[in-house]
Design a protein around this motif. Structure first.
Motif, short mmCIF file in Angstrom:
data_model
loop_
_atom_site.label_atom_id
_atom_site.label_comp_id
_atom_site.label_asym_id
_atom_site.label_seq_id
_atom_site.Cartn_x
_atom_site.Cartn_y
_atom_site.Cartn_z
N MET A 157 0.89 -1.10 -0.01
CA MET A 157 -0.05 -0.06 0.02
C MET A 157 0.87 1.24 0.05
O MET A 157 1.70 1.35 0.75
CB MET A 157 -0.82 0.05 1.20
CG MET A 157 -1.96 1.29 1.39
SD MET A 157 -3.23 0.95 2.48
CE MET A 157 -2.46 0.49 3.74
N LYS A 158 0.64 2.05 -0.90
CA LYS A 158 1.60 3.17 -1.28
C LYS A 158 3.04 2.88 -1.22
O LYS A 158 3.76 3.63 -0.69
CB LYS A 158 1.16 4.29 -0.07
CG LYS A 158 -0.29 4.90 0.09
CD LYS A 158 -0.37 5.97 1.01
CE LYS A 158 -1.87 6.45 0.87
NZ LYS A 158 -1.93 7.45 2.01
N GLY A 159 3.27 1.76 -1.90
CA GLY A 159 4.73 1.37 -2.23
C GLY A 159 5.43 0.86 -0.76
O GLY A 159 6.51 0.48 -1.03
N LEU A 160 4.68 0.61 0.22
CA LEU A 160 5.36 0.13 1.27
C LEU A 160 4.67 -1.56 1.45
O LEU A 160 3.47 -1.43 1.51
CB LEU A 160 4.89 0.90 2.71
CG LEU A 160 5.60 0.50 4.16
CD1 LEU A 160 6.92 0.40 4.12
CD2 LEU A 160 4.82 1.20 5.25
#
Length: 141
Positions: free
Chosen positions: A3-6
């Motif tokens: 989520m959101k690159g994490l």
């Protein structure tokens, strides 16, 4: 989950999620009844899996659910009336399963298109223009 690159490992589904999309996986077995405890849920997509058994009645507890996509799996049994009676439900796709029985005919069920139920050879009712056993007349065109 990313989520959101994490990237994060989830050991359980958090109750604060408002939408869950677990489509296009190879999930097998039943839809867990505990999903009905995620009261913040407004969207659920479990389509294109290998889910079996029936649609859990607990989905009817999701009073804020706006869309439900359970197509292209192996769900069987009747469609729980409680699910379609959700006041917020604006989109429903139960197509391409092994569901059976009569599709409820009252509102809000009548607002869902025939595509919502297609591909279930043992479903019947006016939504599919297919008479159910014991119907006196065929449904109107």
């Amino acid at each position: 989950m990313t989520m959101k690159g994490l990237e994060t490992e989830l050991v359980k589904i958090l109750a604060i999620f408002t939408t869950i999309n677990l489509s296009h996986n190879s999930f097998q077995g039943e839809i867990p009844g505990l999903i009905g405890h995620l009261h913040s849920l407004i969207g659920l997509n479990l389509s294109r899996n290998h889910l079996t058994s029936s649609i859990p009645l607990t989905l009817g507890n999701l009073t804020d659910l706006g869309w439900l996509h359970l197509s292209s799996s192996e769900l069987s049994g009747v469609i729980p009336r409680k699910v379609g009676d959700l006041a917020s439900l604006g989109y429903l796709d139960l197509s391409k399963n092994k569901l059976s029985g009569r599709i409820p005919q009252d509102k809000p069920w009548s607002t869902f298109s025939s595509e919502s139920f297609s591909g279930n050879p043992d479903l019947c009712g006016t939504s599919l223009l297919k008479a159910c056993p014991g119907d006196a007349q065929p449904p109107p065109p």
